[in-house]
Design an enzyme around this catalytic site. Sequence first.
Site, PDB file in Angstrom:
ATOM      1  N   ASP A   1       0.797  -1.221   0.000  1.00 45.93           N
ATOM      2  CA  ASP A   1       0.000   0.000   0.000  1.00 45.93           C
ATOM      3  C   ASP A   1       0.834   1.277   0.000  1.00 45.93           C
ATOM      4  O   ASP A   1       0.610   2.181  -0.795  1.00 45.93           O
ATOM      5  CB  ASP A   1      -0.911  -0.027   1.236  1.00 45.93           C
ATOM      6  CG  ASP A   1      -1.646   1.261   1.439  1.00 45.93           C
ATOM      7  OD1 ASP A   1      -2.351   1.668   0.508  1.00 45.93           O
ATOM      8  OD2 ASP A   1      -1.512   1.867   2.515  1.00 45.93           O
TER       9      ASP A   1
ATOM     10  N   GLU B   1       4.660  10.345   4.051  1.00 45.77           N
ATOM     11  CA  GLU B   1       4.406   9.000   3.573  1.00 45.77           C
ATOM     12  C   GLU B   1       4.289   9.038   2.048  1.00 45.77           C
ATOM     13  O   GLU B   1       4.166  10.103   1.426  1.00 45.77           O
ATOM     14  CB  GLU B   1       3.139   8.376   4.198  1.00 45.77           C
ATOM     15  CG  GLU B   1       3.058   6.884   3.890  1.00 45.77           C
ATOM     16  CD  GLU B   1       2.312   6.036   4.916  1.00 45.77           C
ATOM     17  OE1 GLU B   1       1.463   6.564   5.635  1.00 45.77           O
ATOM     18  OE2 GLU B   1       2.609   4.822   4.975  1.00 45.77           O
TER      19      GLU B   1
ATOM     20  N   TYR C   1      -8.050   2.574   8.428  1.00 45.09           N
ATOM     21  CA  TYR C   1      -7.126   3.022   7.372  1.00 45.09           C
ATOM     22  C   TYR C   1      -7.865   3.429   6.111  1.00 45.09           C
ATOM     23  O   TYR C   1      -7.664   4.514   5.568  1.00 45.09           O
ATOM     24  CB  TYR C   1      -6.090   1.932   7.086  1.00 45.09           C
ATOM     25  CG  TYR C   1      -5.390   1.551   8.365  1.00 45.09           C
ATOM     26  CD1 TYR C   1      -4.378   2.367   8.862  1.00 45.09           C
ATOM     27  CD2 TYR C   1      -5.806   0.461   9.117  1.00 45.09           C
ATOM     28  CE1 TYR C   1      -3.775   2.076  10.070  1.00 45.09           C
ATOM     29  CE2 TYR C   1      -5.209   0.159  10.320  1.00 45.09           C
ATOM     30  CZ  TYR C   1      -4.197   0.965  10.803  1.00 45.09           C
ATOM     31  OH  TYR C   1      -3.617   0.692  12.003  1.00 45.09           O
TER      32      TYR C   1
ATOM     33  N   ASP D   1       4.061   0.855   4.392  1.00 39.55           N
ATOM     34  CA  ASP D   1       3.837  -0.422   5.081  1.00 39.55           C
ATOM     35  C   ASP D   1       3.722  -1.550   4.049  1.00 39.55           C
ATOM     36  O   ASP D   1       3.974  -1.337   2.864  1.00 39.55           O
ATOM     37  CB  ASP D   1       2.561  -0.318   5.943  1.00 39.55           C
ATOM     38  CG  ASP D   1       1.333   0.040   5.107  1.00 39.55           C
ATOM     39  OD1 ASP D   1       1.491   0.305   3.897  1.00 39.55           O
ATOM     40  OD2 ASP D   1       0.220   0.057   5.653  1.00 39.55           O
TER      41      ASP D   1
END
Length: 489
Positions: free
Chosen positions: A72, A429, A223, A75
């Site tokens: 994803d 991220e 999430y 992670d």
Amino acid sequence: MNLTPAIVLIAASFSLISCQKYNYTEVIEKSLLFYEAQRSGKLPANNRIPWRGDSMLNDKDGDVDLTGGYFDAGDHVKFNFPLAWAISTLAMGGIDFKSGYTSAGQFDYLLDAVKWGADYFFKCHTGETELYVQVGDATADHNWWDLPERWTDVRPTYKVTAERPGSDIAGETSALFSAASILFRGINDTYSNELLDHAKSLYEFAMAYRGKYSDSVPEATPYYTSNGFADELVWAASWLFRATNDIRYRTDADDLIVEYDLSSATGFSWDSKISGADVNLYETTHEEKYAKRIISFCDDTIDNTPRTPKGLVFIFEWGSLRALSNVIFICLQAARMGINDEKYIDFATSQIDLMLGDWGRSFVCGFGNDPPIRPHHRSSSCPNPPETCGWSFFNSELPNANILYGALVGGPNLLDEYEDVRNDAVKNEVAVDYNAAFQGSIAALKQFSENDDGENGDNGGNGLTFNYQIALGLLMVQVTITFLMQRNR
Ligand SMILES: *[C@@H]1O[C@H](CO)[C@@H](O)[C@H](O)[C@H]1NC(C)=O
Ligand SMILES: *[C@@H]1O[C@H](CO)[C@@H](O)[C@H](O)[C@H]1NC(C)=O
């Protein structure tokens, strides 16, 4: 003598040759490398990421093989909902901005990137009313900071069924299969037809059993909780209409918009697809009502949304540049179809160029001036084996051990605050959904920069206009030189 007019003329002639300030080819190439770095499963011999190897070969549910696909973000969970949207959006870019990809020499890599995703989704689609939607438990995954190549446990898997439906994820997966089917048409018709069969089957499942996948699979929360499934149903219908020209799908799309009161809805993201559906519906019908909705979405972003001091349109903070890229992609689609093309291309160019360097630094790893070197990304942050990894690397100020080429990081907040620190997932991220519309937008800008009129279907690049621009540029240089020589007499 006064050289000013000469310099102005020369500058003008070169700006005609190309309006690319940044190397869009390089950005597309690197963005595709980012997708390659996210690959899970057994890697093919032509893998271009030297620090990646086979991983998660135990992704399965009993006899069902669920290896492959993409991680994803930083992670290693496979969250199929945002991933499916990323693949459908990548495919859409390849369909609608194909000449941008071909002139960058990246079209075959794009096909590979879409196929790598689609092949995984084939594995997930195990029955008419059965679709795997997630591999990996997010809590267990997030408690670990190491290479995916070192993970050996069998991971939990989650699926939607008739009893526990997910019409959002079934609709989105149908959309990705339809888009990939169009992309591969004429390239591999067997594959294209196979994709279309899956798209139709999932659409029936999505329509017949309605519900939110994140209600059926609570492990997707918090999430990637879905805000609703109606937009995915419209998106899926719009893609099937584009892929088949079967009027039933168009009727369904219009009926769903009424049924779920979406007539003034807009949006484009992993959770919100209605503006993407508008693009498909306008592309196929040329009906004004769809154009109006697209214009309202773009104009609201361009004219009524706050900007940071440096001029970035600020939509929301978590992955701010991704949110912006998503809107830009829709506006560039509008431009391609002849809607407000000048305004939307100017907007897109200035915003994308801010991301690529005009802001004061690049926000794309491994690209341009002062790019991020500490993205919140586990596998690139860890040192190469045999060295071990762990949380000390997460907290370390050292750059990531390997450059995660092409990844767009989250980006600055409304005040233009940004720091290249790994533990700030909001600003640093990276994710498969972040790069999808971003990459498509760069391909669009690449295409437009070589094609003046902005309205290009799939006519293979329109190199003619580009050549005219070069010719005109050279002519103006010639005129300038003649002018200078005259003055020197
Ligand atoms: C742009 O990038 C491509 C690919 O990295 C490279 O081949 C090309 O030479 C670059 N063009 C310029 C003008 O620097
Ligand atoms: C076309 O797709 C089919 C089905 O996926 C595959 O078996 C075949 O090898 C592909 N052909 C080529 C030329 O890639």
